[in-house]
Design an enzyme around this catalytic site. Structure first.
Site: not given
Ligand code: GDP
Length: 139
Positions: A11, A51, A114, A117, A128
């Site tokens: 990212k 997303y 973070n 992905h 994807e």
């Molecule tokens: P992943 O599968 O571990 O990537 O997590 P998710 O599918 O739940 O979320 C997708 C992405 O959205 C995450 O990797 C983060 O970059 C972002 N994200 C998730 N939760 C949060 C949050 O609470 N705040 C913000 N700013 N971004 C978030």
């Protein structure tokens, strides 16, 4: 369907912080073979589509802004049990909760920014991967 592949992005935060090399090293040492890779930047429309599942979440706008603010590295990775093993390698979404030695523990800064992905299912890995690569770009 091919089930030994997953899709990843390094990212914008990790690219900005100079971690492309470190992250690719972790991926290779963990036994993943890179079968497709490109350095690119998502448009707003790309990020919103990628997303879309999160479009109702309060952080959606922030997520799209973050994912489009600079270049990313997109890649398709191959290994037995790729999706599950790669999720283990990257660690929890929130780096504060990620296990020692995981990519997010080492390179991520926050739950939003973070570093990487990783697809969460074989089905999403295929969707994807196809979002970013044509058949002739996958080896
Ligand atoms: P992943 O599968 O571990 O990537 O997590 P998710 O599918 O739940 O979320 C997708 C992405 O959205 C995450 O990797 C983060 O970059 C972002 N994200 C998730 N939760 C949060 C949050 O609470 N705040 C913000 N700013 N971004 C978030």
């Amino acid at each position: 369907m091919i089930t030994n592949r997953t899709f990843t992005m390094i990212k914008p935060d990790a690219v900005e912080n100079g971690h492309i090399g470190g992250i690719l090293e972790k991926i290779s040492s963990a036994g993943f073979k890179i079968v497709a890779m490109k350095y690119t930047q998502l448009s707003t429309r790309d990020a919103e589509a990628f997303y879309a599942v999160h479009s109702e979440r309060p952080f959606f706008g922030e997520l799209v802004e973050f994912m489009t603010r600079g270049p990313i590295v997109a890649a398709i990775l191959e290994k037995d049990n790729a999706v599950e093993d790669f999720r283990a390698l990257i660690g929890a979404t929130n780096p504060a909760e990620a296990a020692e030695g995981t990519i997010r523990k080492l390179f991520a800064t926050s739950i939003g920014e973070n570093a990487v992905h990783g697809s969460d299912s074989d089905e999403n890995a295929a969707i994807e991967g196809a979002f970013h690569f044509s058949g002739r770009e996958i080896f």
